[in-house]
Design an enzyme around this catalytic site. Structure first.
Site, mmCIF file in Angstrom:
data_model
loop_
_atom_site.group_PDB
_atom_site.id
_atom_site.type_symbol
_atom_site.label_atom_id
_atom_site.label_comp_id
_atom_site.label_asym_id
_atom_site.label_seq_id
_atom_site.Cartn_x
_atom_site.Cartn_y
_atom_site.Cartn_z
ATOM 1 N N LYS A 1 6.247 7.552 0.248
ATOM 2 C CA LYS A 1 6.661 8.770 0.969
ATOM 3 C C LYS A 1 8.186 8.786 0.977
ATOM 4 O O LYS A 1 8.806 8.352 1.949
ATOM 5 C CB LYS A 1 6.199 8.682 2.426
ATOM 6 C CG LYS A 1 4.761 9.001 2.702
ATOM 7 C CD LYS A 1 4.569 9.150 4.220
ATOM 8 C CE LYS A 1 3.285 8.534 4.685
ATOM 9 N NZ LYS A 1 3.114 8.557 6.141
ATOM 10 N N ASP A 58 0.822 -1.216 0.000
ATOM 11 C CA ASP A 58 0.000 0.000 0.000
ATOM 12 C C ASP A 58 0.854 1.263 0.000
ATOM 13 O O ASP A 58 0.619 2.187 -0.758
ATOM 14 C CB ASP A 58 -0.987 0.018 1.191
ATOM 15 C CG ASP A 58 -0.322 -0.253 2.539
ATOM 16 O OD1 ASP A 58 0.911 -0.422 2.599
ATOM 17 O OD2 ASP A 58 -1.060 -0.292 3.551
ATOM 18 N N ARG A 84 -10.168 1.800 6.286
ATOM 19 C CA ARG A 84 -9.646 1.048 5.136
ATOM 20 C C ARG A 84 -10.575 1.081 3.934
ATOM 21 O O ARG A 84 -10.135 0.958 2.802
ATOM 22 C CB ARG A 84 -9.405 -0.421 5.517
ATOM 23 C CG ARG A 84 -8.262 -0.643 6.491
ATOM 24 C CD ARG A 84 -7.925 -2.131 6.529
ATOM 25 N NE ARG A 84 -7.156 -2.508 7.704
ATOM 26 C CZ ARG A 84 -5.830 -2.424 7.797
ATOM 27 N NH1 ARG A 84 -5.128 -1.944 6.808
ATOM 28 N NH2 ARG A 84 -5.210 -2.819 8.902
HETATM 29 P P1 IMP Z 1 7.670 0.976 6.421
HETATM 30 O O1 IMP Z 1 8.227 -0.300 6.914
HETATM 31 O O2 IMP Z 1 7.997 2.132 7.348
HETATM 32 O O3 IMP Z 1 7.989 1.309 4.997
HETATM 33 O O4 IMP Z 1 6.140 0.871 6.643
HETATM 34 C C1 IMP Z 1 5.251 0.503 5.709
HETATM 35 C C2 IMP Z 1 3.927 0.230 6.386
HETATM 36 O O5 IMP Z 1 3.588 1.228 7.347
HETATM 37 C C3 IMP Z 1 2.832 0.285 5.363
HETATM 38 O O6 IMP Z 1 2.610 -0.978 4.822
HETATM 39 C C4 IMP Z 1 1.662 0.763 6.170
HETATM 40 O O7 IMP Z 1 1.006 -0.339 6.732
HETATM 41 C C5 IMP Z 1 2.256 1.598 7.275
HETATM 42 N N1 IMP Z 1 2.168 3.044 6.977
HETATM 43 C C6 IMP Z 1 3.176 3.869 6.634
HETATM 44 N N2 IMP Z 1 2.729 5.118 6.415
HETATM 45 C C7 IMP Z 1 1.400 5.075 6.596
HETATM 46 C C8 IMP Z 1 0.351 6.062 6.481
HETATM 47 O O8 IMP Z 1 0.534 7.242 6.162
HETATM 48 N N3 IMP Z 1 -0.908 5.608 6.750
HETATM 49 C C9 IMP Z 1 -1.191 4.328 7.091
HETATM 50 N N4 IMP Z 1 -0.244 3.382 7.195
HETATM 51 C C10 IMP Z 1 1.032 3.754 6.959
HETATM 52 MG MG MG Z 2 1.092 -2.336 5.141
#
Ligand code: IMP
Ligand code: MG
Length: 176
Positions: free
Chosen positions: A132, A101, A166
């Protein structure tokens, strides 16, 4: 009509999301010509994106899911990644597209790439609806990105805040 939620601001409206997914599906279809293609969704956030993406790809695909926990109930990552559900299938020799996502710090995907690479897929790439880039802590090579967004917490189209939101059709910023 339900009253609009004052905590939400639409960032990407539903029609734009759908247009982008359609284009991504066409591109993926053109770039994988033969062989088994597995779309692997990362639970739970990617399930809605995966459902639409799969139908936008004009060639046969197979679907499976992998479960991971990293965020808990808050807005900040715990920094810890844990596999909560493994694949049901073997991916050795197959083309694998990991469907996410949102890529935020990159911790989840760098961990998953490491785990799945050991199973010897023919190829292993990433498709994400949102990115991001300003938040990255681990470099990850993303083959297909829907939208790059600023550093704001977003919900909808599969993304949650403490399991809510969601099912929103738009991608919205959740005001704090
Ligand atoms: P990462 O390991 O920090 O890249 O985290 C990824 C996961 O964090 C994603 O699969 C989302 O489940 C969650 N996540 C990161 N940013 C957001 C956001 O802005 N809204 C909701 N979930 C987020
Ligand atoms: Mg996720």
């Amino acid at each position: 009509m339900p009253t609009p939620d004052p905590r939400l601001r639409v960032l990407i409206p539903a029609e734009k999301v759908q247009d982008r997914i359609r284009a991504m599906g066409e591109q993926i279809g053109a770039e994988y010509s033969d062989g088994e293609l597995y779309l692997i969704g990362i639970l739970k956030g990617a399930c809605i994106f995966l459902s639409d993406l799969a139908r936008a790809i004009p060639r046969p695909v197979r679907i499976d899911f992998i479960g991971i926990s990293s965020y808990g109930k808050g807005k900040k990552s715990s920094g810890e990644v844990k596999l909560t559900k493994d694949l049901d299938v073997t991916i050795e020799g197959a083309d694998v597209l990991l469907v996410e996502d949102i890529v935020d710090t990159g911790i989840t995907l760098s961990y998953l790439l490491h785990v799945l690479q050991q199973r010897k897929p023919r190829s292993l790439r990433i498709a994400t609806l949102l990115d991001k880039p300003s938040r990255r802590q681990r470099p990850v090579d993303v083959a297909y990105t829907g939208f790059q967004i600023p550093d704001e917490f977003v919900v909808g189209f599969g993304l949650d805040y403490a399991e809510d939101y969601r099912n929103l059709r738009d991608i919205c910023v959740l005001k704090s």
